[in-house]
Design a protein around this motif. Sequence first.
Motif, short mmCIF file in Angstrom:
data_model
loop_
_atom_site.label_atom_id
_atom_site.label_comp_id
_atom_site.label_asym_id
_atom_site.label_seq_id
_atom_site.Cartn_x
_atom_site.Cartn_y
_atom_site.Cartn_z
N PHE A 1 0.82 -1.23 0.00
CA PHE A 1 0.00 0.00 0.00
C PHE A 1 0.85 1.28 0.00
O PHE A 1 0.44 2.33 0.48
CB PHE A 1 -0.99 0.00 1.18
CG PHE A 1 -1.82 -1.24 1.23
CD1 PHE A 1 -2.96 -1.36 0.44
CD2 PHE A 1 -1.46 -2.32 2.03
CE1 PHE A 1 -3.72 -2.52 0.46
CE2 PHE A 1 -2.21 -3.48 2.06
CZ PHE A 1 -3.35 -3.59 1.26
N ASN A 2 2.07 1.14 -0.53
CA ASN A 2 3.00 2.27 -0.63
C ASN A 2 3.44 2.83 0.71
O ASN A 2 3.79 4.01 0.80
CB ASN A 2 2.41 3.39 -1.51
CG ASN A 2 2.52 3.03 -2.99
OD1 ASN A 2 3.38 2.26 -3.39
ND2 ASN A 2 1.63 3.60 -3.79
N LEU B 1 -2.46 5.60 -2.48
CA LEU B 1 -2.51 4.43 -3.36
C LEU B 1 -2.07 4.78 -4.78
O LEU B 1 -1.56 3.92 -5.49
CB LEU B 1 -3.90 3.80 -3.34
CG LEU B 1 -4.32 3.25 -1.97
CD1 LEU B 1 -5.72 2.68 -2.03
CD2 LEU B 1 -3.33 2.21 -1.44
N ASN B 2 -2.23 6.05 -5.20
CA ASN B 2 -1.74 6.48 -6.50
C ASN B 2 -0.26 6.81 -6.47
O ASN B 2 0.35 7.06 -7.50
CB ASN B 2 -2.48 7.74 -6.99
CG ASN B 2 -3.94 7.45 -7.23
OD1 ASN B 2 -4.32 6.31 -7.49
ND2 ASN B 2 -4.77 8.48 -7.11
N GLY B 3 0.29 6.86 -5.27
CA GLY B 3 1.71 7.21 -5.11
C GLY B 3 1.97 8.68 -5.43
O GLY B 3 3.10 9.04 -5.74
C1 LIG Z 1 2.19 2.94 -5.27
O1 LIG Z 1 2.52 4.08 -6.01
C2 LIG Z 1 2.78 3.85 -7.37
C3 LIG Z 1 3.26 5.14 -7.98
O2 LIG Z 1 4.47 5.51 -7.42
C4 LIG Z 1 1.56 3.25 -8.05
O3 LIG Z 1 1.81 3.01 -9.40
C5 LIG Z 1 1.18 1.96 -7.34
O4 LIG Z 1 -0.02 1.44 -7.87
C6 LIG Z 1 1.03 2.16 -5.85
N1 LIG Z 1 0.93 0.86 -5.18
C7 LIG Z 1 -0.08 0.50 -4.38
C8 LIG Z 1 -0.01 -0.85 -3.79
O5 LIG Z 1 -0.99 1.24 -4.12
#
Ligand SMILES: *[C@@H]1O[C@H](CO)[C@@H](O)[C@H](O)[C@H]1NC(C)=O
Length: 255
Positions: A85-86, A252-254
Amino acid sequence: MVSLVNNISSPSRNVIIMSAAFCVYLQRSWSRSGMDKSKGLVEQLQKCGVVRSKKVAEVLESVDRALFVPEGTPPYIDSPMSIGFNVTISAPHMHAMCLELLENNLQPGMRALDIGSGTGFLTACFALMVGSDGHAVGVEHIPELVARSIKNIETSAAAPLLKEGSLKVHVGDGRLGWPEFAPYDAIHVGAAAPEIPPALIEQLKPGGRLVIPVGNKFQDLQVIDKNSDGSLSVRSETSVRYVPLTSRESQLNGS
Ligand SMILES: *[C@@H]1O[C@H](CO)[C@@H](O)[C@H](O)[C@H]1NC(C)=O
Ligand SMILES: C[S@@+](CC[C@H](N)C(=O)[O-])C[C@H]1O[C@@H](n2cnc3c(N)ncnc32)[C@H](O)[C@@H]1O
Protein backbone atom coordinates in the motif's frame (compact mmCIF):
# COMPACT_ATOMS: atom_id res chain seq x y z
CA MET A 1 29.79 6.92 16.18
CA VAL A 2 29.02 5.80 19.69
CA SER A 3 30.54 8.92 21.24
CA LEU A 4 28.56 11.13 18.87
CA VAL A 5 25.36 9.37 19.85
CA ASN A 6 26.07 9.87 23.52
CA ASN A 7 26.97 13.51 23.08
CA ILE A 8 23.53 14.87 23.86
CA SER A 9 24.85 18.41 24.11
CA SER A 10 25.70 18.37 20.39
CA PRO A 11 23.95 21.30 18.68
CA SER A 12 22.89 19.11 15.76
CA ARG A 13 20.27 16.68 16.94
CA ASN A 14 19.73 15.18 13.50
CA VAL A 15 23.39 14.17 13.33
CA ILE A 16 22.82 12.31 16.58
CA ILE A 17 19.83 10.44 15.25
CA MET A 18 21.38 9.50 11.91
CA SER A 19 24.26 8.24 13.99
CA ALA A 20 21.84 6.27 16.12
CA ALA A 21 20.61 4.40 13.05
CA PHE A 22 24.16 3.91 11.85
CA CYS A 23 25.30 2.89 15.30
CA VAL A 24 22.67 0.14 15.41
CA TYR A 25 23.74 -0.93 11.92
CA LEU A 26 27.39 -1.18 12.95
CA GLN A 27 26.57 -3.11 16.08
CA ARG A 28 24.63 -5.72 14.18
CA SER A 29 27.83 -7.35 13.03
CA TRP A 30 28.96 -7.66 16.64
CA SER A 31 25.85 -9.38 17.89
CA ARG A 32 26.37 -12.97 18.95
CA SER A 33 24.59 -15.66 16.99
CA GLY A 34 22.02 -17.63 18.89
CA MET A 35 21.16 -14.61 21.02
CA ASP A 36 17.50 -13.85 21.27
CA LYS A 37 17.07 -11.53 18.28
CA SER A 38 14.44 -9.19 19.68
CA LYS A 39 16.50 -8.76 22.82
CA GLY A 40 19.63 -8.27 20.73
CA LEU A 41 18.04 -5.44 18.78
CA VAL A 42 16.91 -3.70 21.97
CA GLU A 43 20.39 -4.09 23.48
CA GLN A 44 21.83 -2.40 20.40
CA LEU A 45 19.32 0.43 20.70
CA GLN A 46 20.37 0.80 24.35
CA LYS A 47 24.10 0.86 23.51
CA CYS A 48 23.40 3.51 20.87
CA GLY A 49 21.58 5.65 23.43
CA VAL A 50 18.18 5.51 21.72
CA VAL A 51 16.59 3.39 24.44
CA ARG A 52 17.26 4.73 27.94
CA SER A 53 14.17 3.73 29.91
CA LYS A 54 13.89 0.26 31.43
CA LYS A 55 10.13 0.18 30.78
CA VAL A 56 10.60 1.03 27.09
CA ALA A 57 13.24 -1.70 26.79
CA GLU A 58 10.91 -4.25 28.39
CA VAL A 59 8.02 -3.36 26.12
CA LEU A 60 10.16 -3.39 22.96
CA GLU A 61 11.53 -6.80 23.94
CA SER A 62 8.10 -8.24 24.61
CA VAL A 63 6.52 -7.10 21.33
CA ASP A 64 8.28 -9.23 18.73
CA ARG A 65 8.72 -7.26 15.50
CA ALA A 66 8.80 -10.56 13.57
CA LEU A 67 5.04 -10.89 14.19
CA PHE A 68 4.39 -7.51 12.53
CA VAL A 69 6.46 -7.56 9.33
CA PRO A 70 5.31 -9.35 6.14
CA GLU A 71 6.61 -12.89 5.62
CA GLY A 72 10.08 -12.88 4.12
CA THR A 73 10.94 -9.45 5.55
CA PRO A 74 13.92 -9.40 7.93
CA PRO A 75 12.43 -8.20 11.24
CA TYR A 76 15.49 -7.25 13.30
CA ILE A 77 17.25 -4.84 10.95
CA ASP A 78 17.13 -1.19 11.98
CA SER A 79 15.40 0.02 8.85
CA PRO A 80 11.87 0.76 7.67
CA MET A 81 10.40 -2.11 5.60
CA SER A 82 7.69 -2.11 2.96
CA ILE A 83 4.31 -3.43 4.13
CA GLY A 84 2.46 -2.81 0.84
CA PHE A 85 0.00 0.00 0.00
CA ASN A 86 3.00 2.27 -0.63
CA VAL A 87 3.91 2.47 3.06
CA THR A 88 6.39 1.01 5.54
CA ILE A 89 6.71 -0.24 9.07
CA SER A 90 8.91 2.37 10.73
CA ALA A 91 12.49 1.58 11.70
CA PRO A 92 13.05 0.17 15.22
CA HIS A 93 15.02 3.25 16.29
CA MET A 94 12.04 5.47 15.36
CA HIS A 95 9.63 3.28 17.33
CA ALA A 96 12.07 3.41 20.24
CA MET A 97 12.57 7.16 20.03
CA CYS A 98 8.83 7.84 20.01
CA LEU A 99 8.28 5.54 22.99
CA GLU A 100 11.03 7.36 24.87
CA LEU A 101 9.56 10.78 24.01
CA LEU A 102 6.11 9.67 25.15
CA GLU A 103 7.02 7.55 28.16
CA ASN A 104 5.71 10.01 30.78
CA ASN A 105 2.44 10.20 28.87
CA LEU A 106 2.10 6.43 28.62
CA GLN A 107 1.83 5.67 32.34
CA PRO A 108 -0.61 2.98 33.50
CA GLY A 109 -4.23 4.15 33.09
CA MET A 110 -3.45 6.86 30.53
CA ARG A 111 -4.92 7.28 27.05
CA ALA A 112 -2.87 7.03 23.87
CA LEU A 113 -3.77 7.61 20.23
CA ASP A 114 -1.61 6.19 17.41
CA ILE A 115 -2.39 7.79 14.04
CA GLY A 116 -1.28 5.81 10.97
CA SER A 117 -1.03 2.66 13.05
CA GLY A 118 0.06 0.55 10.04
CA THR A 119 1.23 -2.84 11.27
CA GLY A 120 -0.04 -2.16 14.80
CA PHE A 121 3.45 -2.58 16.30
CA LEU A 122 3.59 0.74 18.09
CA THR A 123 -0.09 0.64 19.09
CA ALA A 124 0.65 -2.71 20.78
CA CYS A 125 3.62 -1.12 22.62
CA PHE A 126 1.41 1.80 23.74
CA ALA A 127 -1.20 -0.66 25.02
CA LEU A 128 1.38 -2.51 27.10
CA MET A 129 2.63 0.79 28.53
CA VAL A 130 -0.82 2.11 29.57
CA GLY A 131 -2.10 -1.32 30.63
CA SER A 132 -5.62 -2.62 31.01
CA ASP A 133 -6.81 0.49 32.93
CA GLY A 134 -5.75 2.74 30.04
CA HIS A 135 -6.72 3.08 26.40
CA ALA A 136 -4.55 2.62 23.32
CA VAL A 137 -6.33 3.51 20.10
CA GLY A 138 -4.89 3.01 16.61
CA VAL A 139 -6.33 4.78 13.54
CA GLU A 140 -5.29 3.70 10.05
CA HIS A 141 -6.95 4.57 6.72
CA ILE A 142 -6.16 1.35 4.79
CA PRO A 143 -8.78 -1.23 5.86
CA GLU A 144 -6.57 -4.17 4.81
CA LEU A 145 -3.75 -2.90 7.05
CA VAL A 146 -6.16 -2.55 9.97
CA ALA A 147 -7.35 -6.13 9.49
CA ARG A 148 -3.76 -7.35 9.25
CA SER A 149 -2.67 -5.32 12.29
CA ILE A 150 -5.42 -6.89 14.39
CA LYS A 151 -4.19 -10.37 13.32
CA ASN A 152 -0.63 -9.33 14.18
CA ILE A 153 -1.62 -8.06 17.61
CA GLU A 154 -3.61 -11.24 18.30
CA THR A 155 -0.38 -13.25 18.06
CA SER A 156 1.59 -10.79 20.23
CA ALA A 157 2.11 -10.03 23.90
CA ALA A 158 -0.62 -7.36 23.61
CA ALA A 159 -3.32 -9.89 22.61
CA PRO A 160 -5.05 -9.91 26.05
CA LEU A 161 -5.42 -6.11 25.94
CA LEU A 162 -7.05 -6.32 22.50
CA LYS A 163 -9.40 -9.00 23.80
CA GLU A 164 -10.48 -7.04 26.85
CA GLY A 165 -10.87 -3.82 24.85
CA SER A 166 -8.25 -1.44 26.23
CA LEU A 167 -6.49 -1.74 22.83
CA LYS A 168 -8.47 -0.93 19.69
CA VAL A 169 -7.65 -0.27 16.04
CA HIS A 170 -10.07 1.60 13.77
CA VAL A 171 -10.31 2.39 10.08
CA GLY A 172 -10.42 6.15 9.67
CA ASP A 173 -8.77 9.33 8.49
CA GLY A 174 -6.26 10.00 11.22
CA ARG A 175 -6.19 13.72 10.43
CA LEU A 176 -9.48 13.84 12.33
CA GLY A 177 -8.07 11.99 15.33
CA TRP A 178 -10.47 9.72 17.20
CA PRO A 179 -12.81 11.84 19.37
CA GLU A 180 -14.42 8.89 21.18
CA PHE A 181 -11.67 8.50 23.79
CA ALA A 182 -10.37 12.09 23.80
CA PRO A 183 -8.69 13.84 25.45
CA TYR A 184 -5.46 11.87 25.12
CA ASP A 185 -2.33 11.96 27.28
CA ALA A 186 -0.24 10.84 24.31
CA ILE A 187 -0.77 11.21 20.56
CA HIS A 188 1.68 9.77 18.05
CA VAL A 189 1.50 10.28 14.31
CA GLY A 190 3.42 7.75 12.20
CA ALA A 191 3.19 9.68 8.92
CA ALA A 192 4.39 13.16 7.96
CA ALA A 193 1.81 15.94 8.04
CA PRO A 194 2.27 19.10 5.92
CA GLU A 195 0.96 20.90 9.01
CA ILE A 196 -0.32 19.81 12.40
CA PRO A 197 -3.96 18.70 12.09
CA PRO A 198 -6.04 20.96 14.42
CA ALA A 199 -8.18 18.01 15.56
CA LEU A 200 -5.12 16.42 17.13
CA ILE A 201 -4.38 19.54 19.16
CA GLU A 202 -8.02 19.66 20.26
CA GLN A 203 -7.93 16.02 21.33
CA LEU A 204 -4.76 16.48 23.39
CA LYS A 205 -5.25 16.70 27.16
CA PRO A 206 -3.67 19.60 29.08
CA GLY A 207 -0.39 18.01 30.18
CA GLY A 208 -0.53 15.80 27.10
CA ARG A 209 2.14 15.35 24.44
CA LEU A 210 1.88 15.00 20.65
CA VAL A 211 4.79 13.57 18.63
CA ILE A 212 4.40 14.16 14.90
CA PRO A 213 6.66 14.41 11.84
CA VAL A 214 5.87 17.74 10.16
CA GLY A 215 6.88 18.75 6.64
CA ASN A 216 6.86 17.54 3.07
CA LYS A 217 10.11 16.19 1.67
CA PHE A 218 12.15 17.43 4.63
CA GLN A 219 10.48 16.79 7.93
CA ASP A 220 11.01 17.55 11.59
CA LEU A 221 9.87 15.24 14.33
CA GLN A 222 7.98 17.80 16.43
CA VAL A 223 7.18 17.40 20.10
CA ILE A 224 4.16 19.44 21.17
CA ASP A 225 3.26 19.74 24.83
CA LYS A 226 -0.12 21.16 25.84
CA ASN A 227 0.39 23.15 29.03
CA SER A 228 -2.18 23.24 31.82
CA ASP A 229 -3.46 26.66 30.59
CA GLY A 230 -4.00 25.16 27.13
CA SER A 231 -1.01 26.92 25.54
CA LEU A 232 1.43 24.87 23.46
CA SER A 233 5.18 24.34 23.74
CA VAL A 234 6.68 23.14 20.48
CA ARG A 235 10.17 21.85 19.73
CA SER A 236 11.87 19.87 16.98
CA GLU A 237 13.53 16.68 18.11
CA THR A 238 15.29 15.69 14.88
CA SER A 239 15.01 15.49 11.08
CA VAL A 240 13.13 12.46 9.81
CA ARG A 241 11.75 10.84 6.62
CA TYR A 242 8.24 9.43 6.88
CA VAL A 243 5.58 8.60 4.29
CA PRO A 244 2.96 11.37 4.05
CA LEU A 245 -0.16 11.70 6.18
CA THR A 246 -2.54 12.09 3.28
CA SER A 247 -5.75 10.84 1.67
CA ARG A 248 -6.14 7.16 0.87
CA GLU A 249 -6.40 8.01 -2.84
CA SER A 250 -3.14 9.98 -2.96
CA GLN A 251 -1.33 7.24 -1.08
CA LEU A 252 -2.51 4.43 -3.36
CA ASN A 253 -1.74 6.48 -6.50
CA GLY A 254 1.71 7.21 -5.11
CA SER A 255 1.14 10.94 -5.62
C1 LIG B 1 2.19 2.94 -5.27
O1 LIG B 1 2.52 4.08 -6.01
C2 LIG B 1 2.78 3.85 -7.37
C3 LIG B 1 3.26 5.14 -7.98
O2 LIG B 1 4.47 5.51 -7.42
C4 LIG B 1 1.56 3.25 -8.05
O3 LIG B 1 1.81 3.01 -9.40
C5 LIG B 1 1.18 1.96 -7.34
O4 LIG B 1 -0.02 1.44 -7.87
C6 LIG B 1 1.03 2.16 -5.85
N1 LIG B 1 0.93 0.86 -5.18
C7 LIG B 1 -0.08 0.50 -4.38
C8 LIG B 1 -0.01 -0.85 -3.79
O5 LIG B 1 -0.99 1.24 -4.12
C1 LIG C 1 5.18 4.75 8.26
S1 LIG C 1 3.62 3.96 8.08
C2 LIG C 1 3.31 2.90 9.47
C3 LIG C 1 3.71 3.38 10.82
C4 LIG C 1 3.41 2.44 11.97
N1 LIG C 1 3.81 3.12 13.16
C5 LIG C 1 4.20 1.15 11.86
O1 LIG C 1 5.39 1.19 12.21
O2 LIG C 1 3.67 0.13 11.42
C6 LIG C 1 2.42 5.26 8.19
C7 LIG C 1 0.99 4.80 8.12
O3 LIG C 1 0.15 5.94 8.09
C8 LIG C 1 -0.99 5.62 7.32
N2 LIG C 1 -1.65 6.85 6.93
C9 LIG C 1 -1.27 7.80 6.04
N3 LIG C 1 -2.17 8.79 5.97
C10 LIG C 1 -3.16 8.48 6.85
C11 LIG C 1 -4.39 9.12 7.23
N4 LIG C 1 -4.79 10.27 6.70
N5 LIG C 1 -5.14 8.52 8.18
C12 LIG C 1 -4.77 7.33 8.71
N6 LIG C 1 -3.65 6.67 8.39
C13 LIG C 1 -2.84 7.25 7.47
C14 LIG C 1 -0.42 4.78 6.18
O4 LIG C 1 -1.39 3.98 5.55
C15 LIG C 1 0.64 3.96 6.92
O5 LIG C 1 0.13 2.74 7.36
